[in-house]
Design an enzyme around this catalytic site. Structure first.
Site, PDB file in Angstrom:
ATOM      1  N   ASP A  19       0.867  -1.166   0.000  1.00 20.73           N
ATOM      2  CA  ASP A  19       0.000   0.000   0.000  1.00 20.73           C
ATOM      3  C   ASP A  19       0.917   1.232   0.000  1.00 20.73           C
ATOM      4  OD1 ASP A  19      -2.238   1.771   0.573  1.00 20.73           O
ATOM      5  OD2 ASP A  19      -1.521   1.768   2.649  1.00 20.73           O
ATOM      6  N   ASP A  21      -0.105   5.128   1.092  1.00 24.75           N
ATOM      7  CA  ASP A  21      -0.313   6.009   2.246  1.00 24.75           C
ATOM      8  C   ASP A  21      -0.212   5.252   3.563  1.00 24.75           C
ATOM      9  OD1 ASP A  21      -0.603   8.315   0.847  1.00 24.75           O
ATOM     10  OD2 ASP A  21      -2.775   8.456   1.033  1.00 24.75           O
ATOM     11  N   ARG A  28       0.045  11.357   1.776  1.00 21.12           N
ATOM     12  CA  ARG A  28       0.288  12.449   0.824  1.00 21.12           C
ATOM     13  C   ARG A  28       1.651  13.110   1.006  1.00 21.12           C
ATOM     14  NH1 ARG A  28      -0.558  12.306  -2.960  1.00 21.12           N
ATOM     15  NH2 ARG A  28      -1.025  14.412  -3.631  1.00 21.12           N
ATOM     16  N   ARG A 131     -11.879   9.684 -10.697  1.00 23.21           N
ATOM     17  CA  ARG A 131     -10.722   8.957 -11.191  1.00 23.21           C
ATOM     18  C   ARG A 131     -11.152   7.969 -12.263  1.00 23.21           C
ATOM     19  NH1 ARG A 131      -8.158   7.692  -5.161  1.00 23.21           N
ATOM     20  NH2 ARG A 131      -7.716   9.868  -4.609  1.00 23.21           N
ATOM     21  N   ARG A 142     -10.236  17.644  -0.679  1.00 22.08           N
ATOM     22  CA  ARG A 142      -8.876  17.167  -0.906  1.00 22.08           C
ATOM     23  C   ARG A 142      -7.848  18.298  -0.985  1.00 22.08           C
ATOM     24  NH1 ARG A 142      -8.101  12.039  -1.473  1.00 22.08           N
ATOM     25  NH2 ARG A 142      -5.994  12.500  -2.208  1.00 22.08           N
ATOM     26  N   ARG A 149      -5.513  18.086   7.305  1.00 19.75           N
ATOM     27  CA  ARG A 149      -5.814  16.661   7.137  1.00 19.75           C
ATOM     28  C   ARG A 149      -5.667  15.920   8.463  1.00 19.75           C
ATOM     29  NH1 ARG A 149      -4.917  14.258   1.774  1.00 19.75           N
ATOM     30  NH2 ARG A 149      -5.085  15.899   0.209  1.00 19.75           N
ATOM     31  N   SER A 187     -10.645  10.771   3.495  1.00 19.55           N
ATOM     32  CA  SER A 187     -11.557  10.412   2.418  1.00 19.55           C
ATOM     33  C   SER A 187     -11.918   8.929   2.421  1.00 19.55           C
ATOM     34  CB  SER A 187     -10.924  10.782   1.071  1.00 19.55           C
ATOM     35  OG  SER A 187      -9.736  10.018   0.863  1.00 19.55           O
ATOM     36  N   ASP A 231      -7.454 -11.779   1.473  1.00 17.29           N
ATOM     37  CA  ASP A 231      -7.622 -12.656   0.314  1.00 17.29           C
ATOM     38  C   ASP A 231      -6.762 -13.908   0.444  1.00 17.29           C
ATOM     39  OD1 ASP A 231      -7.078 -13.603  -2.627  1.00 17.29           O
ATOM     40  OD2 ASP A 231      -8.751 -12.196  -2.790  1.00 17.29           O
ATOM     41  N   THR A 234      -3.167 -14.101  -1.045  1.00 17.30           N
ATOM     42  CA  THR A 234      -2.064 -13.292  -0.528  1.00 17.30           C
ATOM     43  C   THR A 234      -1.674 -13.706   0.884  1.00 17.30           C
ATOM     44  OG1 THR A 234      -3.437 -11.575   0.486  1.00 17.30           O
ATOM     45  CG2 THR A 234      -2.918 -11.323  -1.864  1.00 17.30           C
TER      46      THR A 234
END
Length: 254
Positions: A19, A21, A28, A131, A142, A149, A187, A231, A234
Protein backbone atom coordinates in the site's frame (compact mmCIF):
# COMPACT_ATOMS: atom_id res chain seq x y z
CA UNK A 1 10.24 -21.04 -12.14
CA UNK A 2 10.14 -17.24 -11.87
CA UNK A 3 7.70 -15.30 -14.06
CA UNK A 4 9.01 -13.68 -17.23
CA UNK A 5 11.51 -10.90 -16.58
CA UNK A 6 12.50 -11.94 -13.07
CA UNK A 7 14.47 -15.18 -13.43
CA UNK A 8 17.78 -13.52 -12.47
CA UNK A 9 16.59 -12.69 -8.95
CA UNK A 10 17.15 -15.18 -6.09
CA UNK A 11 13.43 -15.07 -5.21
CA UNK A 12 11.95 -14.03 -8.53
CA UNK A 13 8.88 -16.18 -7.93
CA UNK A 14 7.86 -14.15 -4.86
CA UNK A 15 6.24 -10.73 -5.19
CA UNK A 16 5.84 -8.20 -2.39
CA UNK A 17 3.09 -5.58 -2.80
CA UNK A 18 2.80 -2.41 -0.74
CA UNK A 19 0.00 0.00 0.00
CA UNK A 20 1.21 3.62 -0.35
CA UNK A 21 -0.31 6.01 2.25
CA UNK A 22 0.85 5.19 5.79
CA UNK A 23 2.70 2.11 4.52
CA UNK A 24 5.47 3.45 2.26
CA UNK A 25 4.92 7.15 3.04
CA UNK A 26 2.98 9.29 5.45
CA UNK A 27 -0.34 10.26 3.90
CA UNK A 28 0.29 12.45 0.82
CA UNK A 29 3.92 13.01 1.90
CA UNK A 30 7.13 12.32 -0.01
CA UNK A 31 8.78 8.96 0.56
CA UNK A 32 11.89 9.05 2.75
CA UNK A 33 15.32 8.17 1.28
CA UNK A 34 15.72 5.32 3.77
CA UNK A 35 12.54 3.68 2.45
CA UNK A 36 13.68 4.08 -1.15
CA UNK A 37 16.97 2.40 -0.33
CA UNK A 38 15.19 -0.47 1.40
CA UNK A 39 12.96 -0.97 -1.63
CA UNK A 40 15.97 -0.90 -3.92
CA UNK A 41 17.71 -3.54 -1.82
CA UNK A 42 14.55 -5.63 -1.62
CA UNK A 43 14.20 -5.55 -5.40
CA UNK A 44 17.57 -7.22 -5.77
CA UNK A 45 16.06 -10.38 -4.26
CA UNK A 46 12.31 -10.21 -4.87
CA UNK A 47 9.74 -8.77 -7.26
CA UNK A 48 8.12 -5.64 -5.79
CA UNK A 49 5.07 -3.54 -6.55
CA UNK A 50 2.69 -1.01 -5.03
CA UNK A 51 -1.10 -0.86 -5.10
CA UNK A 52 -2.94 2.30 -4.11
CA UNK A 53 -6.29 3.95 -4.61
CA UNK A 54 -4.90 7.26 -5.89
CA UNK A 55 -4.16 7.97 -9.52
CA UNK A 56 -0.64 7.67 -10.89
CA UNK A 57 -0.05 11.44 -10.79
CA UNK A 58 -0.51 11.53 -7.01
CA UNK A 59 1.58 8.40 -6.53
CA UNK A 60 4.42 10.03 -8.46
CA UNK A 61 4.18 13.02 -6.12
CA UNK A 62 4.81 10.68 -3.19
CA UNK A 63 7.11 8.02 -4.61
CA UNK A 64 8.95 10.04 -7.27
CA UNK A 65 8.57 10.78 -10.97
CA UNK A 66 10.56 7.64 -11.77
CA UNK A 67 8.11 5.38 -9.94
CA UNK A 68 7.63 3.16 -13.01
CA UNK A 69 11.34 2.39 -12.85
CA UNK A 70 11.48 1.86 -9.07
CA UNK A 71 8.84 -0.88 -8.98
CA UNK A 72 8.29 -3.96 -11.13
CA UNK A 73 4.52 -3.57 -10.88
CA UNK A 74 2.68 -0.28 -10.42
CA UNK A 75 -1.01 -0.54 -9.61
CA UNK A 76 -2.73 2.85 -9.52
CA UNK A 77 -6.44 3.07 -8.65
CA UNK A 78 -6.35 -0.45 -7.17
CA UNK A 79 -4.86 -1.86 -10.37
CA UNK A 80 -7.47 -0.44 -12.73
CA UNK A 81 -4.48 1.42 -14.17
CA UNK A 82 -1.51 -0.94 -14.16
CA UNK A 83 2.09 -1.20 -15.34
CA UNK A 84 4.57 -4.07 -15.52
CA UNK A 85 8.23 -3.12 -15.96
CA UNK A 86 7.12 0.28 -17.22
CA UNK A 87 4.68 -1.06 -19.81
CA UNK A 88 0.98 -0.21 -19.41
CA UNK A 89 -1.48 -3.07 -18.99
CA UNK A 90 -5.24 -3.13 -19.71
CA UNK A 91 -7.34 -0.57 -17.77
CA UNK A 92 -10.98 -0.18 -16.68
CA UNK A 93 -13.43 2.76 -16.49
CA UNK A 94 -15.73 3.55 -13.56
CA UNK A 95 -18.03 5.86 -15.52
CA UNK A 96 -18.54 3.37 -18.36
CA UNK A 97 -19.45 0.73 -15.81
CA UNK A 98 -21.88 2.86 -13.76
CA UNK A 99 -23.26 5.26 -16.37
CA UNK A 100 -23.51 9.05 -16.41
CA UNK A 101 -27.08 9.24 -15.09
CA UNK A 102 -26.45 7.11 -12.00
CA UNK A 103 -23.17 8.88 -11.28
CA UNK A 104 -24.75 12.33 -11.50
CA UNK A 105 -27.52 11.29 -9.10
CA UNK A 106 -25.00 9.97 -6.59
CA UNK A 107 -22.71 13.01 -6.89
CA UNK A 108 -25.59 15.40 -6.21
CA UNK A 109 -26.61 13.33 -3.18
CA UNK A 110 -23.06 13.47 -1.75
CA UNK A 111 -22.75 17.23 -2.17
CA UNK A 112 -26.19 17.85 -0.67
CA UNK A 113 -25.43 15.58 2.31
CA UNK A 114 -22.13 17.36 2.98
CA UNK A 115 -23.78 20.79 2.71
CA UNK A 116 -26.18 19.81 5.49
CA UNK A 117 -23.47 18.43 7.79
CA UNK A 118 -22.64 21.57 9.74
CA UNK A 119 -20.32 20.10 12.39
CA UNK A 120 -17.26 19.66 10.12
CA UNK A 121 -14.91 22.33 11.51
CA UNK A 122 -12.90 23.01 8.34
CA UNK A 123 -14.14 22.85 4.74
CA UNK A 124 -11.89 23.29 1.73
CA UNK A 125 -12.36 22.20 -1.90
CA UNK A 126 -12.63 19.13 -4.17
CA UNK A 127 -15.11 17.02 -2.24
CA UNK A 128 -15.46 14.47 -5.06
CA UNK A 129 -12.39 13.51 -7.07
CA UNK A 130 -13.24 11.63 -10.25
CA UNK A 131 -10.72 8.96 -11.19
CA UNK A 132 -10.52 6.43 -13.99
CA UNK A 133 -11.62 3.46 -11.90
CA UNK A 134 -13.41 5.03 -8.92
CA UNK A 135 -14.39 8.25 -7.17
CA UNK A 136 -12.80 9.54 -3.98
CA UNK A 137 -15.03 11.41 -1.54
CA UNK A 138 -13.63 13.80 1.08
CA UNK A 139 -15.89 15.57 3.61
CA UNK A 140 -13.23 18.23 4.27
CA UNK A 141 -12.07 18.48 0.65
CA UNK A 142 -8.88 17.17 -0.91
CA UNK A 143 -7.38 20.66 -1.07
CA UNK A 144 -6.83 20.62 2.70
CA UNK A 145 -3.28 21.18 3.95
CA UNK A 146 -1.33 18.44 5.72
CA UNK A 147 -2.07 20.04 9.08
CA UNK A 148 -5.79 20.29 8.27
CA UNK A 149 -5.81 16.66 7.14
CA UNK A 150 -4.32 15.53 10.43
CA UNK A 151 -6.84 17.60 12.38
CA UNK A 152 -9.77 16.19 10.41
CA UNK A 153 -8.56 12.62 10.94
CA UNK A 154 -8.66 13.13 14.70
CA UNK A 155 -12.08 14.80 14.46
CA UNK A 156 -13.46 11.97 12.33
CA UNK A 157 -12.30 9.30 14.77
CA UNK A 158 -14.88 10.71 17.18
CA UNK A 159 -17.50 12.17 14.83
CA UNK A 160 -17.55 9.32 12.29
CA UNK A 161 -18.45 11.58 9.36
CA UNK A 162 -17.04 9.24 6.72
CA UNK A 163 -18.81 6.22 8.21
CA UNK A 164 -22.09 8.16 8.36
CA UNK A 165 -21.86 9.27 4.73
CA UNK A 166 -21.05 5.73 3.62
CA UNK A 167 -24.10 4.43 5.51
CA UNK A 168 -26.27 7.08 3.85
CA UNK A 169 -24.98 6.13 0.39
CA UNK A 170 -25.55 2.42 1.02
CA UNK A 171 -29.14 3.18 2.04
CA UNK A 172 -29.83 5.56 -0.87
CA UNK A 173 -28.23 3.45 -3.61
CA UNK A 174 -28.53 -0.19 -2.53
CA UNK A 175 -28.75 -1.48 -6.11
CA UNK A 176 -25.66 0.27 -7.49
CA UNK A 177 -23.30 -2.60 -6.73
CA UNK A 178 -20.68 -0.36 -5.15
CA UNK A 179 -18.12 -0.82 -2.40
CA UNK A 180 -17.06 1.98 -0.04
CA UNK A 181 -13.62 1.85 1.56
CA UNK A 182 -12.12 4.32 4.03
CA UNK A 183 -8.51 5.17 3.29
CA UNK A 184 -5.94 7.80 4.21
CA UNK A 185 -6.79 10.62 6.60
CA UNK A 186 -9.67 12.47 4.97
CA UNK A 187 -11.56 10.41 2.42
CA UNK A 188 -13.05 7.16 1.21
CA UNK A 189 -13.10 5.42 -2.16
CA UNK A 190 -16.20 4.34 -4.08
CA UNK A 191 -15.86 1.64 -6.74
CA UNK A 192 -17.74 -1.33 -8.23
CA UNK A 193 -17.76 -4.33 -5.92
CA UNK A 194 -14.74 -6.45 -6.80
CA UNK A 195 -12.73 -3.44 -7.91
CA UNK A 196 -11.00 -3.08 -4.53
CA UNK A 197 -7.26 -3.72 -4.22
CA UNK A 198 -7.78 -7.39 -5.02
CA UNK A 199 -8.38 -6.20 -8.59
CA UNK A 200 -4.62 -5.93 -9.04
CA UNK A 201 -4.32 -9.67 -8.46
CA UNK A 202 -5.99 -10.23 -11.83
CA UNK A 203 -2.83 -8.94 -13.45
CA UNK A 204 -0.73 -11.42 -11.46
CA UNK A 205 -2.79 -14.58 -11.87
CA UNK A 206 -1.17 -15.63 -15.15
CA UNK A 207 2.30 -14.92 -13.80
CA UNK A 208 2.16 -17.92 -11.45
CA UNK A 209 4.02 -16.35 -8.53
CA UNK A 210 4.73 -18.85 -5.78
CA UNK A 211 3.84 -16.29 -3.10
CA UNK A 212 2.13 -12.88 -3.13
CA UNK A 213 2.79 -10.81 0.00
CA UNK A 214 0.96 -7.60 0.85
CA UNK A 215 1.88 -4.87 3.35
CA UNK A 216 -0.81 -2.38 4.38
CA UNK A 217 -2.09 -0.29 7.29
CA UNK A 218 -5.88 -0.13 6.74
CA UNK A 219 -6.36 -3.89 7.13
CA UNK A 220 -9.46 -3.66 9.36
CA UNK A 221 -12.92 -4.41 7.95
CA UNK A 222 -14.05 -1.32 6.07
CA UNK A 223 -10.45 -0.19 5.45
CA UNK A 224 -9.20 -0.09 1.89
CA UNK A 225 -6.53 -2.74 2.53
CA UNK A 226 -8.92 -5.24 4.11
CA UNK A 227 -9.95 -7.28 1.06
CA UNK A 228 -6.46 -7.87 -0.32
CA UNK A 229 -5.04 -8.46 3.17
CA UNK A 230 -7.64 -11.17 3.83
CA UNK A 231 -7.62 -12.66 0.31
CA UNK A 232 -6.61 -16.32 0.22
CA UNK A 233 -4.22 -15.60 -2.64
CA UNK A 234 -2.06 -13.29 -0.53
CA UNK A 235 -0.01 -13.42 2.64
CA UNK A 236 -0.92 -10.29 4.60
CA UNK A 237 1.37 -8.14 6.75
CA UNK A 238 -0.30 -5.40 8.82
CA UNK A 239 1.76 -2.28 9.57
CA UNK A 240 1.19 0.78 11.73
CA UNK A 241 3.05 3.34 9.63
CA UNK A 242 6.06 3.65 7.27
CA UNK A 243 8.53 3.27 10.14
CA UNK A 244 6.91 -0.02 11.07
CA UNK A 245 7.06 -1.16 7.43
CA UNK A 246 10.76 -0.39 7.36
CA UNK A 247 11.35 -2.22 10.63
CA UNK A 248 9.54 -5.32 9.37
CA UNK A 249 11.49 -5.30 6.10
CA UNK A 250 14.81 -5.01 7.90
CA UNK A 251 13.88 -7.76 10.36
CA UNK A 252 12.46 -10.35 8.00
CA UNK A 253 13.35 -9.54 4.39
CA UNK A 254 16.64 -7.67 4.00
Amino acid sequence: MAPSGFSSRPNGNIIILFDVDETLTKARRLVKPEMLQALKDLRQKYVIGFVGGSNLVKQKEQLGDNVLELFDYCFAENGLVAYKLGEELASQSFIKWLGEEKYAKMARFILRWLSERTDIPIVRGTFIEFRNGMINVSPIGRNASNEERAAFEQFDLKAGVRKALIAALQKEFPDYGLTYAIGGQISFDVFPTGWDKTYCLRHLEKENFKEIHFFGDKTFKGGNDYEIYEDERTIGHAVLNPDDTLAQLKKDWL
